[in-house]
Enzyme design. Structure first.
Site, mmCIF file in Angstrom:
data_model
loop_
_atom_site.group_PDB
_atom_site.id
_atom_site.type_symbol
_atom_site.label_atom_id
_atom_site.label_comp_id
_atom_site.label_asym_id
_atom_site.label_seq_id
_atom_site.Cartn_x
_atom_site.Cartn_y
_atom_site.Cartn_z
ATOM 1 N N ASN A 1 0.873 -1.182 0.000
ATOM 2 C CA ASN A 1 0.000 0.000 0.000
ATOM 3 C C ASN A 1 0.908 1.230 0.000
ATOM 4 O OD1 ASN A 1 -1.811 2.051 0.504
ATOM 5 N ND2 ASN A 1 -2.216 1.459 2.639
ATOM 6 N N SER B 1 3.423 -2.136 10.424
ATOM 7 C CA SER B 1 4.876 -2.068 10.586
ATOM 8 C C SER B 1 5.585 -3.398 10.302
ATOM 9 C CB SER B 1 5.232 -1.545 11.984
ATOM 10 O OG SER B 1 4.743 -0.220 12.140
HETATM 11 C C1 PEP Z 1 -0.870 0.010 6.028
HETATM 12 O O1 PEP Z 1 -0.880 1.135 5.553
HETATM 13 O O2 PEP Z 1 -1.801 -0.758 5.793
HETATM 14 C C2 PEP Z 1 0.253 -0.386 6.875
HETATM 15 C C3 PEP Z 1 0.233 -1.581 7.406
HETATM 16 O O3 PEP Z 1 1.273 0.525 7.032
HETATM 17 P P1 PEP Z 1 2.715 0.251 7.709
HETATM 18 O O4 PEP Z 1 3.234 -1.035 7.110
HETATM 19 O O5 PEP Z 1 3.527 1.440 7.320
HETATM 20 O O6 PEP Z 1 2.491 0.135 9.172
#
Ligand code: PEP
Length: 260
Positions: A14, A217
């Site tokens: 994403n 994350s």
């Molecule tokens: C997300 O946007 O769905 C997401 C999991 O972001 P991150 O991996 O940056 O925590």
């Protein structure tokens, strides 16, 4: 009740509201040769709307699927500024995110709106990726399972079980998104097991086949441990999907799932 061993793990990037024509081309130039050799994992990328068509062209000779980050509750018509699911399908999208916590928190999308978007995505021929998850306060007050179940029930009540399992579910604890704080593999597995059991209480075989992704994350150095949990079928990756080598390492970590 666990995930079906025949199911391919799925990793979705994403990109959120990041990128430019030049940056996207550079990212894909580095990423695609590395992930083209991976087996047993399905990969999809969700760029921002303006770049979908160009990224679709760049993905043309690869097995990487295209996804969108959002869609309108309506299929077509007088909805200025909105983007319809049929248009997304038309330009080559396979997946669409629905109910991402940033949409719920920043743009006021409630369960009813998310359920409508899920139904519209299916009508348009897209695979909705339904994001569910609790805030830190909700976790600390022991409400995680109740919140996740309520978010799932909202979609179940709108579309029915057979349509619900045409989508993908992404468990994304809000406190772990973009914060650098990841759920431990045990914390994530506990919620994934709960979701799987909730699905199984409606239909056992369909529950095993439904893909439940973890998001929050995920990085190259924690992906393998998360993805090896019995009820985790891949990941939804935000920040780390903007770095070709990190995202490739995460996709690679999803390749091999020990059968249990
Ligand atoms: C997300 O946007 O769905 C997401 C999991 O972001 P991150 O991996 O940056 O925590």
């Amino acid at each position: 009740m666990q995930t079906s061993p025949n199911k391919k793990q799925l990793v979705i990037g994403n990109w959120k509201m990041n990128g430019s024509s030049a940056a996207n081309a550079g990212l894909l130039r580095s990423l695609l040769p590395v992930i083209s050799s991976l087996e047993g994992v399905e990969v999809a990328l969700c760029p921002p709307f303006p770049y979908l068509s160009t990224v679709a062209d760049l993905l043309d000779d690869s097995d990487v699927a295209l996804g969108a980050q959002n869609l309108s509750t309506e299929l077509t018509g007088a909805y200025t500024g909105e983007v319809g699911g049929t248009m997304l399908r038309d330009i080559g999208c396979r997946f669409v995110l629905v109910g991402h916590s940033e949409r719920r928190a920043l743009y006021g999308e409630d369960d009813a709106c998310v359920a409508k978007k899920f139904a519209t995505a299916l009508q348009a021929g897209l695979i909705p990726v339904l994001c569910v998850g609790e805030t830190l306060v909700q976790r600390q007050s022991g409400e995680t399972q109740a919140i996740v179940t309520a978010q799932l029930n909202a979609v179940l009540n709108a579309v029915g079980f057979n349509d619900l399992v045409k989508g993908v579910i992404a468990y994304e604890p809000v406190w772990a998104i973009g914060t650098g704080e990841t759920a431990t593999p045990e914390q994530a597995q506990a919620v994934h097991r709960h979701i799987r059991q909730w699905l199984a209480s409606q239909h056992r075989a369909a529950a095993a086949d439904c893909r439940i992704l973890y998001g929050g994350s995920v990085k190259a150095d924690n992906a393998e441990q998360l993805f090896s949990q019995p009820d985790i079928d891949g990941g939804l990756i935000g920040g780390a999907s903007l770095d070709a080598m990190s995202f490739a390492a995460i996709c690679s970590a999803a390749q091999v799932k020990p059968t249990s």
